[in-house]
Design a protein around this motif. Structure first.
Motif, PDB file in Angstrom:
ATOM      1  N   SER A  67       0.842  -1.126   0.000  1.00  0.00           N
ATOM      2  CA  SER A  67      -0.058   0.062  -0.069  1.00  0.00           C
ATOM      3  C   SER A  67       0.752   1.255   0.077  1.00  0.00           C
ATOM      4  N   THR A  68       1.966   1.095  -0.358  1.00  0.00           N
ATOM      5  CA  THR A  68       3.013   2.440  -0.288  1.00  0.00           C
ATOM      6  C   THR A  68       3.649   2.583  -1.528  1.00  0.00           C
ATOM      7  N   ILE A  69       4.001   4.010  -1.790  1.00  0.00           N
ATOM      8  CA  ILE A  69       5.034   4.257  -2.896  1.00  0.00           C
ATOM      9  C   ILE A  69       5.924   5.004  -2.348  1.00  0.00           C
ATOM     10  N   PRO A  70       7.408   5.025  -2.614  1.00  0.00           N
ATOM     11  CA  PRO A  70       8.313   5.934  -2.131  1.00  0.00           C
ATOM     12  C   PRO A  70       8.205   7.345  -2.716  1.00  0.00           C
ATOM     13  N   ALA A  71       8.711   8.163  -1.785  1.00  0.00           N
ATOM     14  CA  ALA A  71       8.979   9.589  -2.411  1.00  0.00           C
ATOM     15  C   ALA A  71      10.104   9.858  -1.547  1.00  0.00           C
ATOM     16  N   VAL A  72      11.381  10.723  -2.398  1.00  0.00           N
ATOM     17  CA  VAL A  72      12.451  11.161  -1.954  1.00  0.00           C
ATOM     18  C   VAL A  72      12.304  12.703  -1.841  1.00  0.00           C
ATOM     19  N   ILE A  73      12.533  13.257  -0.546  1.00  0.00           N
ATOM     20  CA  ILE A  73      12.512  14.820  -0.183  1.00  0.00           C
ATOM     21  C   ILE A  73      13.775  14.989  -0.299  1.00  0.00           C
ATOM     22  N   TYR A 122      12.411  19.634  -3.163  1.00  0.00           N
ATOM     23  CA  TYR A 122      11.967  18.691  -4.247  1.00  0.00           C
ATOM     24  C   TYR A 122      11.417  17.661  -3.707  1.00  0.00           C
ATOM     25  N   VAL A 123      10.487  17.359  -4.466  1.00  0.00           N
ATOM     26  CA  VAL A 123       9.903  15.780  -4.037  1.00  0.00           C
ATOM     27  C   VAL A 123      10.126  14.986  -5.487  1.00  0.00           C
ATOM     28  N   THR A 124      10.894  14.104  -5.305  1.00  0.00           N
ATOM     29  CA  THR A 124      11.451  13.070  -6.346  1.00  0.00           C
ATOM     30  C   THR A 124      11.144  11.765  -6.216  1.00  0.00           C
ATOM     31  N   GLY A 125      11.622  10.712  -6.808  1.00  0.00           N
ATOM     32  CA  GLY A 125      11.492   9.376  -6.658  1.00  0.00           C
ATOM     33  C   GLY A 125      10.211   8.928  -7.344  1.00  0.00           C
ATOM     34  N   PRO A 126       9.866   7.837  -6.995  1.00  0.00           N
ATOM     35  CA  PRO A 126       8.726   7.026  -7.686  1.00  0.00           C
ATOM     36  C   PRO A 126       7.482   8.054  -7.421  1.00  0.00           C
ATOM     37  N   ALA A 127       7.071   8.412  -6.368  1.00  0.00           N
ATOM     38  CA  ALA A 127       6.018   9.245  -6.106  1.00  0.00           C
ATOM     39  C   ALA A 127       5.780  10.784  -6.787  1.00  0.00           C
ATOM     40  N   ASN A 142       9.235  19.135 -11.276  1.00  0.00           N
ATOM     41  CA  ASN A 142       9.768  19.061 -10.152  1.00  0.00           C
ATOM     42  C   ASN A 142      10.681  17.907  -9.460  1.00  0.00           C
ATOM     43  N   ALA A 143       9.998  16.689 -10.070  1.00  0.00           N
ATOM     44  CA  ALA A 143      10.725  15.491  -9.748  1.00  0.00           C
ATOM     45  C   ALA A 143      11.971  15.314 -10.378  1.00  0.00           C
ATOM     46  N   ARG A 144      12.008  15.666 -11.625  1.00  0.00           N
ATOM     47  CA  ARG A 144      13.368  15.738 -12.617  1.00  0.00           C
ATOM     48  C   ARG A 144      14.372  16.448 -11.923  1.00  0.00           C
ATOM     49  N   ASP A 145      13.972  17.999 -11.685  1.00  0.00           N
ATOM     50  CA  ASP A 145      14.943  18.631 -10.766  1.00  0.00           C
ATOM     51  C   ASP A 145      15.380  18.084  -9.879  1.00  0.00           C
ATOM     52  N   GLY A 146      14.642  17.454  -9.086  1.00  0.00           N
ATOM     53  CA  GLY A 146      15.047  16.865  -7.696  1.00  0.00           C
ATOM     54  C   GLY A 146      15.996  15.748  -7.709  1.00  0.00           C
ATOM     55  N   GLN A 147      15.910  15.037  -8.906  1.00  0.00           N
ATOM     56  CA  GLN A 147      16.708  13.663  -9.208  1.00  0.00           C
ATOM     57  C   GLN A 147      17.959  14.381  -9.854  1.00  0.00           C
ATOM     58  N   THR A 148      18.109  15.398 -10.349  1.00  0.00           N
ATOM     59  CA  THR A 148      19.421  16.201 -10.865  1.00  0.00           C
ATOM     60  C   THR A 148      20.348  16.680  -9.453  1.00  0.00           C
ATOM     61  N   VAL A 149      19.428  17.307  -8.535  1.00  0.00           N
ATOM     62  CA  VAL A 149      20.198  17.695  -7.206  1.00  0.00           C
ATOM     63  C   VAL A 149      20.387  16.547  -6.346  1.00  0.00           C
ATOM     64  N   LEU A 150      19.700  15.659  -6.223  1.00  0.00           N
ATOM     65  CA  LEU A 150      20.100  14.478  -5.570  1.00  0.00           C
ATOM     66  C   LEU A 150      21.375  13.567  -6.039  1.00  0.00           C
ATOM     67  N   ALA A 151      21.499  13.834  -7.420  1.00  0.00           N
ATOM     68  CA  ALA A 151      22.567  12.884  -7.925  1.00  0.00           C
ATOM     69  C   ALA A 151      23.950  14.077  -7.640  1.00  0.00           C
ATOM     70  N   GLU A 152      23.827  15.337  -7.394  1.00  0.00           N
ATOM     71  CA  GLU A 152      24.997  15.962  -7.349  1.00  0.00           C
ATOM     72  C   GLU A 152      25.583  15.880  -5.811  1.00  0.00           C
ATOM     73  N   HIS A 153      24.693  15.445  -4.829  1.00  0.00           N
ATOM     74  CA  HIS A 153      25.016  15.058  -3.416  1.00  0.00           C
ATOM     75  C   HIS A 153      24.878  13.788  -2.827  1.00  0.00           C
ATOM     76  N   PHE A 154      24.282  12.891  -3.509  1.00  0.00           N
ATOM     77  CA  PHE A 154      24.237  11.697  -2.811  1.00  0.00           C
ATOM     78  C   PHE A 154      24.425  10.745  -4.053  1.00  0.00           C
ATOM     79  N   PRO A 155      24.691   9.415  -3.966  1.00  0.00           N
ATOM     80  CA  PRO A 155      24.479   8.385  -4.900  1.00  0.00           C
ATOM     81  C   PRO A 155      23.411   8.739  -5.731  1.00  0.00           C
ATOM     82  N   ALA A 156      23.796   8.606  -7.001  1.00  0.00           N
ATOM     83  CA  ALA A 156      22.490   8.948  -8.113  1.00  0.00           C
ATOM     84  C   ALA A 156      21.358   8.083  -8.118  1.00  0.00           C
ATOM     85  N   GLY A 157      21.773   6.924  -7.554  1.00  0.00           N
ATOM     86  CA  GLY A 157      20.384   5.918  -7.520  1.00  0.00           C
ATOM     87  C   GLY A 157      19.811   6.010  -6.166  1.00  0.00           C
ATOM     88  N   SER A 158      19.958   7.054  -5.526  1.00  0.00           N
ATOM     89  CA  SER A 158      19.107   6.945  -3.965  1.00  0.00           C
ATOM     90  C   SER A 158      17.908   7.205  -4.262  1.00  0.00           C
TER      91      SER A 158
END
Length: 721
Positions: free
Chosen positions: A79-85, A164-169, A416-432
């Protein structure tokens, strides 16, 4: 009473019931379609109840990503779908800012609708970013919940901290927003474009409304049928299929309506009775409409042999739409035009001028007077020159990049999700936030987890453990570690464990897909690999398989149908060849536009397949409209004259139909989805080229140059030249 008076009275008495019956039949047909519209109309706003945009739902059942997805609920819940803030700043975050983020994460599940749980804020190594993993209720409206989460982020964090709110959600919410215009905006744009074209073509206020009404009633009836089938779980419906269905039905129903309107006008010039004109128009248009619709349906049903469920379901869904478009052209439109009679063509009402059928129906001036004359004088020059132009355009197909695109590139415009994914990859493992999920037998846990950790494309590895406060146990070269100190064991379901591998590259990148391929080869039978990256990989591979299988099959089916329709082998072979050449030229031009003008990152492997099915199956309509009329004229006048007369008589109808179909498919571009924008351009441009170059110049010139032999091996091949 005289015998003459008695006969007249009896005749009048007989005609009265017939007139009533002739009025009653059209009225009943219209009422039947009104009832269908009453059922289907309200369902336009309820399609989301029976649709799904979950990628794994459309994969082959034997794909590893599908197998993993089916087992995930046992480990993670269904019943869940992950989001990455993602929280990021240009400067190192202060202790106060980190504390604020930790407080936000701690109360997230209590204050934000749809959020069931959230992790603590995890800092990046450079100290400039934080990430929070939130679990959203998958049964809720993800779009609304993500928007509420964004609003809370806006209210909580100052302007110097980007969020940003990225990830599957996040990507699901962006896709839902992009598809939100299908019911309203897409239909409005398509119908407006068609209405303008019809007003220009007919210069009558009644005919465009009659034709558009027919198209909309066909769509509502088709939607009602498809909605009920999807409700029962017999077919799967998604946003892309819904958009294509709307456009396909409107375009096809309008095209069939144009053919009938043209034929009905001819018959009104031959008959005083509108009933007789209706019967004659139906007889004259029945074969080309049936053959055209049947060809499209046959081509669409070839998709049922696809591996991808989305392709398999598109076949019957679109075929149902075409079926109702045909039914509307055979019943509703004739009924409407019969009740209006000649008034339907106001202010240019057709008069009886050719009652004996001997008067020429050919244009006396304009393009369709001049073009047949030109074709008859220089056929070889025209078809040779046209062929060379198409071959030159076809060269661009070699540069078409149709091997898949990243999920983050699917949405055109802001994301917003695409922008968040780009920022995420700049600071964390890109696959986070989008790990690969690996399911292995419990006894293989150590071997598999160490194999994963040894791969250069894997950043970190964890084993799902429900008893752990963190929800997982970390894997290191020394073995499985439990940093929390709370006793916990890996979660075991049916003898299997779930391992999560965070990839070093962005989950939707080619590098991540290569990592998944390497892992599958290395692990062999010891484990199966799923997740977002694996889903994209399996989808692309299945799509390429479908493309290579379906395209030749559609060509074969079309060739067989044309052979039966035209009673010839050579003519269908030439028509199929010109269609393939036209399609190749269209893809060549599309590749240049996509690569050098629009700057698209590539295309899904399904783009050429869908474009081919729609462009070829629908484009063959114009072959059928043209060649069935040419054959009809050839029976009386011979091949050369028949070709000229067929081109002159159908030229206006084919041009109008092509403009309508191009306009309806071009309307798909208003939905900011890369796939639909590319389909819109390819089909619209291809239809226009087919209409103005292939069907009006290349095919007639070829037919005229070959002469009667084009009908080989039928008896017409030995008839008058």
């Amino acid at each position: 009473m005289s015998s003459k008076s008695s006969t007249s009275a009896n005749t009048s008495t007989t005609r009265t019931p017939l007139r009533l019956l002739r009025t009653l039949i059209p009225a009943l047909l219209i009422l039947t379609w009104l009832a269908a519209a009453a059922i289907g109309g309200p369902l336009f706003g309820r399609v989301d109840e029976v649709s799904s945009n979950e990628a794994t739902a459309y994969l082959p059942t034997n794909a590893q990503a599908t197998q993993v997805q089916k087992q995930l609920p046992g480990f993670l819940g269904d019943s869940t779908i992950p989001a990455v803030i993602v929280l990021a700043s240009e400067e190192t975050l202060t202790e106060a800012e980190i504390g604020q983020a930790q407080a936000f994460a701690g109360q997230l599940a209590d204050t934000t609708p749809g959020v069931l749980a959230a992790s603590p804020a995890i800092p990046s190594e450079d100290g400039k970013a934080l990430q929070i993993f939130a679990q959203l209720d998958a049964k809720s409206d993800i779009g609304i919940d993500v928007e509420a989460l964004k609003t809370q982020l806006d209210e909580t964090f100052p302007n110097n901290i980007d969020h940003y709110v990225t990830g599957p959600a996040g990507f699901t919410a962006d896709l839902s927003e992009a598809f939100g215009g299908i019911d309203g905006l897409l239909l409005a744009v398509a119908l407006t474009a068609v209405l303008i074209i019809l007003l220009i073509v007919y210069r009558s206020p009644i005919l465009p409304i009659a034709v558009l009404t027919t198209s909309m009633f066909a769509l509502t009836a088709a939607l009602a049928t498809i909605w009920l089938l999807a409700k029962q779980g017999w077919i799967l419906l998604n946003g892309q299929t819904q958009g294509i269905l709307f456009i396909l039905v409107i375009g096809a129903a309008t095209d069939y309506g144009l053919l009938y309107v043209s034929r009905y006008k001819e018959e009104l010039k031959r008959h005083h009775s509108t009933w007789a004109a209706t019967q004659a128009a139906l007889r004259g248009s029945f074969e080309p409409i049936l053959a055209s619709g049947g060809t499209v349906i046959a081509g669409l049903l070839c998709l049922m042999l696809s591996q991808l469920q989305s392709n398999r379901d598109l076949g019957p869904i679109a075929a149902i739409g075409i079926l109702f478009a045909m039914l509307a052209a055979f019943t509703l439109l004739p009924a409407i035009l019969f009740l209006f009679g000649r008034v339907a063509y106001w202010p240019r009402k057709p008069k009886v001028t050719n009652e004996d059928g001997t008067q020429s129906q050919l244009p006396t001036k304009g393009l369709w007077k001049a073009l047949p004359n030109l074709v008859s004088k220089k056929p070889r020059t025209l078809w040779a020159g046209t062929t060379v132009l198409l071959l030159i355009a076809s060269a661009g197909v070699l540069t078409l990049k149709a091997d898949g695109v990243a999920q983050s590139e699917l949405i055109l415009g802001e994301s917003n999700a695409r922008d968040g994914q780009t920022v995420l990859a700049e600071h964390f493992p890109a696959g986070s936030g989008n790990p690969a999920f690996i399911i292995a037998a419990e006894q293989n846990l150590d071997t598999v987890s160490q194999t994963l950790l040894a791969n250069d494309g894997v950043s970190s590895v964890a084993v799902t453990a429900k008893d752990s406060p963190a929800g997982s146990l970390q894997v290191t070269p020394q073995g499985i570690q439990n940093p929390t100190g709370v006793p916990a064991e890996p979660t075991v379901v049916d003898g299997n464990v779930l391992i999560q591998a965070t990839l070093s590259d962005a989950f939707d990148s080619p590098e991540a897909e290569n990592t998944v391929r390497e892992l599958r080869e290395t692990l062999g039978q010891d484990a199966i690999v799923g997740g977002a990256t694996a889903t994209a990989l399996d989808t692309n591979e299945a799509s390429i398989h479908d493309r290579n299988l379906i395209i030749p099959l559609v060509l074969l089916v079309i060739f067989i149908i044309l052979s039966l329709l035209l009673r010839s082998l050579l003519a269908p072979l030439l028509l199929v060849a010109t269609t393939v050449l036209s399609f190749a030229a269209t893809l060549g031009i599309a590749a240049l536009v996509f690569n050098h003008i629009a700057g698209f990152p590539g295309a899904d492997p399904a783009v050429p397949l869908y474009s081919f099915v729609f462009l070829v199956a629908l484009g063959i309509d114009y072959n059928i409209f043209l060649m069935t009329r040419v054959r009809e004229e050839t029976l009386t006048h011979g091949t050369h004259t028949g070709m000229s007369r067929g081109l002159a008589i159908t030229g206006g109808v084919i041009t109008s139909a092509g403009l309508v179909l191009a306009a309806t498919f071009a309307a798909l571009a208003v939905i900011p989805i890369l796939f639909l924008a590319q389909i819109a351009f390819i089909v619209a441009f291809g239809v226009l080229m087919d209409t103005f170059l292939v069907r009006t110049v290349l095919v007639p010139a070829l037919g005229y140059d070959i002469g009667r032999k084009i009908w080989w091996p039928s008896r017409l091949a030995h008839g008058k030249e």
